[in-house]
Motif scaffolding. Sequence first.
Motif, short mmCIF file in Angstrom:
data_model
loop_
_atom_site.label_atom_id
_atom_site.label_comp_id
_atom_site.label_asym_id
_atom_site.label_seq_id
_atom_site.Cartn_x
_atom_site.Cartn_y
_atom_site.Cartn_z
N UNK A 24 30.63 -26.69 4.17
CA UNK A 24 31.59 -27.46 3.38
C UNK A 24 31.40 -27.22 1.88
N UNK A 25 32.52 -27.36 1.15
CA UNK A 25 32.55 -27.10 -0.28
C UNK A 25 32.77 -28.39 -1.05
N UNK A 26 32.10 -28.48 -2.19
CA UNK A 26 32.34 -29.60 -3.11
C UNK A 26 33.61 -29.39 -3.91
N UNK A 27 33.96 -28.12 -4.15
CA UNK A 27 35.14 -27.80 -4.93
C UNK A 27 35.73 -26.48 -4.43
N UNK A 28 37.04 -26.46 -4.26
CA UNK A 28 37.78 -25.23 -3.99
C UNK A 28 38.80 -25.09 -5.10
N UNK A 29 38.81 -23.94 -5.78
CA UNK A 29 39.74 -23.67 -6.85
C UNK A 29 40.81 -22.71 -6.35
N UNK A 47 45.71 -28.22 4.18
CA UNK A 47 45.05 -28.77 5.37
C UNK A 47 43.84 -27.92 5.74
N UNK A 48 43.98 -26.60 5.62
CA UNK A 48 42.85 -25.72 5.91
C UNK A 48 41.71 -25.97 4.93
N UNK A 49 42.04 -26.11 3.67
CA UNK A 49 41.02 -26.41 2.68
C UNK A 49 40.38 -27.76 2.96
N UNK A 50 41.20 -28.77 3.28
CA UNK A 50 40.67 -30.12 3.55
C UNK A 50 39.63 -30.11 4.66
N UNK A 51 39.84 -29.26 5.67
CA UNK A 51 38.89 -29.17 6.78
C UNK A 51 37.53 -28.63 6.34
N UNK A 52 37.50 -27.98 5.20
CA UNK A 52 36.28 -27.32 4.74
C UNK A 52 35.67 -27.96 3.50
N UNK A 53 36.17 -29.14 3.12
CA UNK A 53 35.60 -29.85 1.98
C UNK A 53 34.46 -30.75 2.42
N UNK A 54 33.49 -30.92 1.54
CA UNK A 54 32.45 -31.92 1.73
C UNK A 54 33.11 -33.30 1.65
N UNK A 128 39.25 -35.20 -1.07
CA UNK A 128 39.13 -35.68 0.29
C UNK A 128 39.05 -37.20 0.23
N UNK A 129 39.74 -37.87 1.11
CA UNK A 129 39.74 -39.34 1.10
C UNK A 129 38.46 -39.94 1.67
#
Length: 142
Positions: A24-29, A47-54, A128-129
């Motif tokens: 998981x990532x803290x930040x995706x730019x 949605x794809x990014x959201x799945x991979x966020x911390x 992310x919520x």
Amino acid sequence: DRSELGGRSEFKALDILDDDLGGPFDLVLLSENVHNFGPDQNIQLLKNIARHLSPGGRVAIKDARIAADRSGPQAALRFAFALSLFSEHGTVYSEADVAEFLKAAGLEHEESLTLETRPNSYLVIGHDKADTSVLNDGDYRS
């Protein structure tokens, strides 16, 4: 300077709509990406990014600024016209459009900023919520 990143960043070449991004990532730019896609693809991308966020992780979206009523600025209108000619779905989106993409992807719009060095661009921040207590009191600049 990349050396200052000290192994804290990762650069990848992949299909950002569908591939496993890792994390998981803290930040995706996302810089200069959303104008390449239609609304449904942008929601799929986020949605794809959201799945991979911390938990509490952020996505920062930088792109060309256009007024919500699409009245300007002229450079953005010319860019949108070129995209309509040379791409299947591409166009320039307003900050409000991008905030709606975030919401549809299950992310929360946090803030929209104008970049001092790029006044014809915006930076839209979403997060992310889940478990927003890890957000350092909402200060993503620290």
